[in-house]
Design a protein around this motif. Structure first.
Motif, mmCIF file in Angstrom:
data_model
loop_
_atom_site.group_PDB
_atom_site.id
_atom_site.type_symbol
_atom_site.label_atom_id
_atom_site.label_comp_id
_atom_site.label_asym_id
_atom_site.label_seq_id
_atom_site.Cartn_x
_atom_site.Cartn_y
_atom_site.Cartn_z
ATOM 1 N N ASN A 8 38.421 49.906 35.630
ATOM 2 C CA ASN A 8 37.912 48.859 34.770
ATOM 3 C C ASN A 8 38.181 49.142 33.300
ATOM 4 O OD1 ASN A 8 36.756 46.446 34.866
ATOM 5 N ND2 ASN A 8 34.712 47.139 35.404
ATOM 6 N N TRP A 67 38.437 43.290 36.383
ATOM 7 C CA TRP A 67 38.199 41.901 35.988
ATOM 8 C C TRP A 67 37.849 41.884 34.515
ATOM 9 C CZ3 TRP A 67 39.295 37.591 38.570
ATOM 10 C CH2 TRP A 67 39.521 37.699 39.941
ATOM 11 N N LEU A 68 38.657 41.190 33.712
ATOM 12 C CA LEU A 68 38.405 41.172 32.280
ATOM 13 C C LEU A 68 37.285 40.195 31.975
ATOM 14 C CD1 LEU A 68 42.130 41.267 31.691
ATOM 15 C CD2 LEU A 68 40.593 42.874 30.612
ATOM 16 N N GLY A 69 36.448 40.577 31.026
ATOM 17 C CA GLY A 69 35.317 39.727 30.681
ATOM 18 C C GLY A 69 34.212 39.773 31.717
ATOM 19 N N GLY A 70 34.358 40.646 32.710
ATOM 20 C CA GLY A 70 33.299 40.804 33.701
ATOM 21 C C GLY A 70 33.156 39.637 34.659
ATOM 22 N N TRP A 71 34.202 38.802 34.764
ATOM 23 C CA TRP A 71 34.095 37.628 35.650
ATOM 24 C C TRP A 71 34.474 38.020 37.067
ATOM 25 C CZ3 TRP A 71 31.827 33.322 33.879
ATOM 26 C CH2 TRP A 71 31.762 33.156 32.493
ATOM 27 N N ARG A 72 33.684 38.906 37.654
ATOM 28 C CA ARG A 72 33.970 39.304 39.034
ATOM 29 C C ARG A 72 33.803 38.102 39.956
ATOM 30 N NH1 ARG A 72 33.998 44.878 38.723
ATOM 31 N NH2 ARG A 72 33.053 45.387 36.725
ATOM 32 N N GLN A 74 32.712 35.502 42.654
ATOM 33 C CA GLN A 74 31.537 35.181 43.446
ATOM 34 C C GLN A 74 31.982 34.198 44.507
ATOM 35 O OE1 GLN A 74 29.182 33.861 40.194
ATOM 36 N NE2 GLN A 74 28.166 35.840 39.965
ATOM 37 N N SER A 78 36.975 33.256 41.123
ATOM 38 C CA SER A 78 36.585 33.684 39.786
ATOM 39 C C SER A 78 37.346 32.867 38.752
ATOM 40 C CB SER A 78 36.899 35.168 39.599
ATOM 41 O OG SER A 78 36.834 35.483 38.224
ATOM 42 N N VAL A 79 36.745 32.734 37.572
ATOM 43 C CA VAL A 79 37.420 32.000 36.502
ATOM 44 C C VAL A 79 38.133 32.955 35.547
ATOM 45 C CG1 VAL A 79 35.884 30.020 36.544
ATOM 46 C CG2 VAL A 79 35.302 31.997 35.137
ATOM 47 N N GLY A 80 38.014 34.263 35.803
ATOM 48 C CA GLY A 80 38.534 35.233 34.843
ATOM 49 C C GLY A 80 39.968 35.651 35.123
ATOM 50 N N ILE A 81 40.423 36.597 34.300
ATOM 51 C CA ILE A 81 41.752 37.187 34.460
ATOM 52 C C ILE A 81 41.581 38.559 35.090
ATOM 53 C CG2 ILE A 81 43.691 38.183 33.179
ATOM 54 C CD1 ILE A 81 43.312 35.964 31.140
ATOM 55 N N TYR D 38 39.653 24.639 39.553
ATOM 56 C CA TYR D 38 39.415 25.593 38.469
ATOM 57 C C TYR D 38 38.488 24.951 37.439
ATOM 58 C CZ TYR D 38 40.751 29.719 35.649
ATOM 59 O OH TYR D 38 40.763 30.902 34.958
ATOM 60 N N ASP D 61 36.217 33.214 26.345
ATOM 61 C CA ASP D 61 35.284 33.919 27.207
ATOM 62 C C ASP D 61 35.914 34.165 28.576
ATOM 63 O OD1 ASP D 61 33.102 34.932 28.456
ATOM 64 O OD2 ASP D 61 31.714 33.353 27.879
ATOM 65 N N GLN D 62 36.197 33.073 29.281
ATOM 66 C CA GLN D 62 36.692 33.240 30.645
ATOM 67 C C GLN D 62 38.098 33.834 30.671
ATOM 68 O OE1 GLN D 62 36.048 29.520 32.757
ATOM 69 N NE2 GLN D 62 34.350 29.048 31.420
ATOM 70 N N SER D 191 32.730 45.670 31.205
ATOM 71 C CA SER D 191 34.147 45.327 31.308
ATOM 72 C C SER D 191 34.670 44.843 29.970
ATOM 73 C CB SER D 191 34.449 44.269 32.371
ATOM 74 O OG SER D 191 33.307 43.646 32.795
ATOM 75 N N TRP D 192 35.977 44.967 29.810
ATOM 76 C CA TRP D 192 36.641 44.548 28.584
ATOM 77 C C TRP D 192 36.294 43.099 28.288
ATOM 78 C CZ3 TRP D 192 39.647 47.077 25.032
ATOM 79 C CH2 TRP D 192 39.944 48.414 25.318
ATOM 80 N N LEU D 193 35.962 42.808 27.044
ATOM 81 C CA LEU D 193 35.726 41.452 26.581
ATOM 82 C C LEU D 193 34.543 40.777 27.268
ATOM 83 C CD1 LEU D 193 39.351 40.092 26.166
ATOM 84 C CD2 LEU D 193 37.645 40.221 24.378
ATOM 85 N N ALA D 194 33.661 41.564 27.888
ATOM 86 C CA ALA D 194 32.474 40.952 28.501
ATOM 87 C C ALA D 194 31.655 40.283 27.394
ATOM 88 C CB ALA D 194 31.645 42.011 29.213
#
Lengths: 611, 85, 116, 255
Positions: A8, A67-72, A74, A78-81, D38, D61-62, D191-194
């Motif tokens: 991470n 998962w960047l931004g903590g968007w693990r 669910q 996920s909506v993250g990168i 999405y 954010d996302q 995590s990065w950028l959380a």
């Protein structure tokens, strides 16, 4: 720190760190003296390479997921990168880090007039290369692809006083951007079809959808940008232009890793997102046809060059053709062989480019005929150059040879019985061309230019890269040279390297494992069949045969005009074809754009023909 | 609503053609700026105000300005060369 | 389907412009036009009939609110795309200026330094 | 290749690609349809983080890492243009027209329009989480404010108002600040950028956690970048062309 926490923290860090250091260098640049800047840049890139090494050893046990931004995810979305590290991806990042360190060490005191900007661009380029190899999101890959591109266009034209450099950089920029925009079109189409950008989510959605025309065209469009980077014919024109004119340390990164990352992008895209949907036979046909054309054009053009850097550029194109065939055979051993080959190729090709740079700084030219005999007293450079040439031809124990053995085994297993013959010819042509130049420059043997060579682009117009002349090899250039050459040989001898590569390639091609790691958090690789791959007696014989053939090609190049008349008359019949192939490489941006679209059309037709 | 989008799309398509088929770069810079505004209008119609704002700032102002500056420099280089001859 | 065709046509127009171009500045502008095709594609893919811009005035009260907004993701992608376009364009224009200085011409037909 | 040959190659390419694209577009979900998985997830995520402008939520954010990449691309291009447009050997800075006689109208413009535009830019940045716009758009507007001074050809005034070194540092500082918020996310959020800050209430100026901070960082970076980028092109006007630029093979490069 647990495994998960390390992934991470460290996976994104290897991308962010060079960016931050580049910013700091830019902000403080005016107050720092040149040695400090050199040391900071080299230390950063060495630290990134070390972190890549740590990640690589960790990736041997589990897939690394961040998962960047903590968007693990669910409920499996996920909506993250996401950044994903398996051995192949992290390995590519490691190669980039190591090459960057060597290139920066080599360019100690280079480009004094632009001070800190060169280092900043190199570090940003490294961030682009690393981000592209680790990203698990289609649009994020595009972003890093563009970062690589923007840094690379500027680095190509760093010697702005050189007219060919600015021209080559513009051709590079336009064609690469056009490829990237076609990729983005494809991303848009796939997004419309699936509503996803994450590779794993895309994979699930596409597998459920099945291979309709939208999926096929979307795949080809996204792959186009990557294939432009990979310099597949007819998207390759930018490469020989850019390599011929870019500064030597930059060429090392272009040939050693940037081009290969294009191929990596296509392979990653196929295996993760599309292997559950697209017909394997169609993909195989597509890449094999593309690969054969690329290998043939690259080899022939390589033999016709007298401009040393341009010659090396075409040899990279020829090797790309081999990689395309091996990866496109969709056999894991062949993929593993390609990975090993890429590592070995990065080492020896870098050595060859660096030698070209040494010659350029010393004699002010990279022209084969201008330099004839000039290198007689440059013993170390000469020996290193010839050894690297032999390595390029596949001489054991260089890693190129090991990769070639494995790739040949793999493609034969995939039913391409003619594969080893083509690989032998490519190795002979590219290795032979390099040995020919080496013999002429460092031994002073061979005849003058024939009619065909005389018409080629001359290497006299290259500008020196150092402000002051250079009479002997400085330590900062000698160390990267010998270290890279040694690395190319040692990697080929590492016990179990082939087995590990085969294992890693199997995991790389495992769609279900990747998707599960990203979306469900099951990062363990699971049981994989014990793979064994490595040097074999047959393989060594084939390698030695290709070295022998390369020597023959070199001799023909040196003394070809002394052949009996009848044979020469037969050879002369090929001249119009050669002339046409040469004239297609016109340096004209309009031509290149037309060929780009032509190529995309060709690939689509290949992809749509019934299997 | 849909008619608005259709009209905007057609205008954008025509604008792109005019930009591409304007051979004189200095005129092209002006046309490019107009094209940027057409695109921004389309983006507004497509309910993308963020993108439209960006497009006005970048596509209709900054990029055409840079194009203009590049053209001026190239023209002045040509003029200087002509004087030398 | 018309919006998608427009997007594709803009990309083709850009490529045609590059192929016909007699001036590198013109070619670079055509490249920017080609890229604008991708904006149109992304945004039309994200459009939904009757939906509004993806900005809340106040917190929504009932479920299903998402379906009343057009797709914000493609808008975010297009924003990035616009920045990329501006950077690439300025970089290539800088190269065109240097080509003019070094070659005395910006006509691709007259640039002959990289043949064969 | 001849012009005609090139057009043939291109025509074949366009016919094949165009046909395939048209066919593929036919099987795309129709224009204006409601299939946006999405979107559904992103809107819900934006609400959870109290971000009224969903586009900002996606950008900062996302998918905040995309934006870091985008700022880095911008930075790379600014450095690249600086390298590419540096004066060649033999090129000299001509003395521009002396400043001093700034016309009344121009002065008015400077006095009125510049602060107004600057405020507008900062406003667009500040409300990035709430209304259309954000760091990028606001940054460009702010940079334009400074360039309004260029209207009327008052380059001298302009050059004095525009200490390039400072803007270069602002640009680098913006990117570093973005990365610093990223590191803070790692340190405090795992995590990065959380998005580690309290999210506040939807549609308030201070809401959405780190989004306004990242917006400000991007605004700084973009304003700096655009000013520096334009200045390199503007400076070209004041470079006298190098004598005898046409390149002759081997001019002084032979030992």
């Amino acid at each position: 720190m647990t495994h998960d926490q390390m992934a991470n923290a460290l996976l994104p860090a290897v991308v962010v760190a060079p960016i931050v250091v580049a910013c700091l260098l830019l902000a403080l640049g005016r107050r720092l003296d040149r040695p400090t800047i050199d040391v900071v840049a080299i230390a950063t890139s060495a630290a990134v390479a070390t972190a890549d090494g740590v990640l690589l050893s960790a990736a041997g046990n589990h897939r690394l997921v961040a998962w960047l931004g903590g968007w693990r995810p669910q409920h499996g979305a996920s909506v993250g990168i996401v950044f994903v590290g398996d051995q192949v991806g992290v390995g590519a990042a490691l190669v980039a880090g190591v090459l960057m360190t060597c290139a920066l060490a080599y360019s100690w005191r280079y480009f004094e007039n632009i001070h800190v900007n060169f280092h900043a661009l190199m570090l940003l380029f490294l961030a682009g290369l690393t981000g592209f190899s680790l990203s698990g999101d289609l649009f994020n890959m595009f972003v890093f692809f563009e970062l690589m591109g923007v840094a690379a266009y500027a680095l190509t034209a760093v010697k702005v006083e050189d007219p060919t450099a600015v021209h080559g950089a513009l051709n590079f920029g336009v064609i690469n951007s056009l490829g990237a925009y076609i990729s983005l079109m494809g991303i848009g189409m796939l997004y419309a079809a699936t509503g996803q950008l994450n590779l794993a989510l895309l994979s699930r959605a596409l597998t459920a959808r099945g291979p309709d025309v939208l999926v096929v065209v979307g795949f080809v469009a996204v792959a186009t940008g990557f294939l432009v980077k990979a310099a597949a014919v007819p998207f390759h024109f930018w490469l020989d232009d850019a390599h011929a004119v870019a500064p030597t340390p930059v060429c090392v990164l272009f040939s050693g890793i940037m081009v290969e990352l294009g191929l990596y992008g296509v392979a990653r895209l196929y295996w993760v997102a599309f292997s559950g949907t697209l017909e394997a036979g169609t993909i195989q046909r597509l890449f094999v046809v593309l690969g054969v054309v690329t290998a043939v054009v690259g080899s022939v053009m390589c033999l016709l060059q007298r401009h040393l850097k341009r010659l090396l550029a075409f040899s990279t194109i020829a090797h790309t053709g081999m990689f395309l065939i091996a990866v496109g055979s969709l056999n894991p051993v062949a993929t593993a062989g390609t990975a090993v080959y890429v590592v070995g190729h990065a080492a020896v090709k870098s050595v060859l480019f660096l030698c070209a740079g040494v010659l350029l700084n010393r004699f002010g030219s990279v022209d084969e005929f201008t330099l004839q005999g000039k290198g007689r007293d440059a013993r170390l450079t000469g020996i290193v150059f010839m050894l690297a040439g032999l390595g390029l031809a596949g001489m054991p124990p260089f890693a190129v040879g090991l990769g070639k053995v494995m790739a040949e085994e793999g493609v034969v297993r995939a039913g391409l019985w003619w594969g080893p013959v083509l690989f032998l010819l490519v190795a002979a042509a590219t290795g032979g061309a390099v040995l020919r130049v080496g013999a002429r420059v460092f031994l002073g043997i061979g005849r003058g230019p024939g009619a065909e060579e005389a018409g080629a682009m001359s290497g006299d117009e290259e500008k020196r890269e150092l402000a002051t002349g250079m009479t002997r090899l400085p330590v900062t250039m000698g160390i990267p040279l010998t270290a890279l050459l040694a690395a190319g040989a040692i990697v080929g001898l590492l016990p179990g390297f082939g087995d590990q590569a085969a294992l890693a390639a199997g995991r790389f091609a495992g769609r279900a494992g990747y998707v599960a790691a990203v979306l469900d958090g099951t990062t363990s690789y699971g049981a994989s069949p014990a793979a064994s791959a490595g040097w074999s007696v047959e393989g060594i014989v084939l390698c030695l045969a290709s070295v022998g053939a390369a020597a023959l090609v070199a001799l023909l190049g040196l003394y070809g005009t002394a052949l009996p008349r009848q044979i020469l008359a037969v050879l002369r019949t090929a001249r119009p074809a050669l002339h046409m192939m040469r004239s297609v490489h016109s340096g004209h941006i309009g031509d290149y754009a037309a060929w780009l679209l032509f190529g995309v059309g060709g690939i689509i037709v290949l992809a749509m023909l019934p299997p | 609503m849909n008619i608005l989008i259709t009209v905007a799309l057609t205008l954008v398509l025509a604008g792109a053609a005019v930009v591409v088929f304007t051979p004189v770069p200095s005129r092209q810079a002006v046309v490019l700026s107009v094209y940027g505004i057409l695109l921004a209008a389309l983006f507004m119609a497509l309910q993308a105000p963020d993108v439209a704002l960006s497009q006005v700032a970048v596509g209709a102002a900054v990029v055409p300005l840079i194009v203009m500056l590049a053209i001026r420099k190239i023209d002045s280089l040509r003029a200087a060369r002509r004087r030398q001859r | 389907m018309y919006p998608y065709v427009v997007a594709g046509a803009i990309l083709f127009l850009g490529v045609i412009g590059i192929a016909r171009s007699r001036n590198l500045v013109h070619a670079v502008v055509c490249l920017a036009v080609a890229q604008s095709g991708t904006y149109v594609l992304l945004l039309t893919v994200g459009y939904q009939r009757g939906a509004t811009a993806p900005i809340f005035q106040s917190a929504p009260e009932k479920a299903g609110y998402a379906a009343t907004l057009v797709d914000p993701v493609v808008q975010a992608l297009t924003l990035t795309d616009i920045v990329v376009s501006a950077t690439v364009t300025s970089m290539l224009l800088a190269l065109a200026v240097q080509i003019a200085k070094r070659h005395d011409t910006v006509d691709p037909d007259e640039l002959r330094s990289l043949r064969g | 290749m001849s012009r005609g040959g090139r057009y043939w190659v291109l025509a074949v390419g366009i016919a094949a690609v165009g046909g395939a694209l048209a066919w593929a577009f036919l099987s795309m979900p129709g224009f204006g349809g409601g299939f946006h998985p999405y979107r559904d997830a992103a809107v819900a995520a934006a609400l959870r983080h109290s971000t009224a402008n969903v586009v900002s939520s996606v950008n900062f954010d996302q998918r905040g890492f995309d934006t870091l990449g985008e700022e880095t691309i911008l930075l790379a291009s600014v450095v690249g243009v600086a390298v590419l447009l540096r004066p060649l050997p033999g090129e000299r800075h001509r003395h521009g027209r002396q400043g001093g006689h700034v016309l009344g109208t121009t002065r008015m413009l400077v006095v009125v329009a510049v602060p107004l535009t600057l405020v507008l830019g900062i406003d667009v940045v500040a409300h990035g989480a709430v209304t259309p716009g954000g760091g990028f758009q606001g940054g460009v507007v702010a940079a334009t404010a400074l360039h309004l001074i260029y209207v009327g050809d008052r380059y001298r005034v302009f050059a004095r108002l525009r200490p390039i070194g400072l803007f270069e540092q602002a640009e680098a500082a913006g990117v570093v600040a973005y990365a610093a918020v990223g590191v803070a996310g790692l340190a405090f959020g795992g995590s990065w950028l959380a998005n580690i800050l309290p999210h506040g209430t939807l549609a308030r100026l201070v809401s959405a956690g780190t989004v306004p901070l990242l917006n400000a960082a991007v605004g700084l970076a973009v304003a700096g970048s655009v000013v520096v980028l334009l200045s390199h092109f503007l400076d070209q006007r004041f470079l006298s062309p190098p004598p005898g630029t046409r390149h002759a093979p081997g001019d002084g490069t032979q030992p």
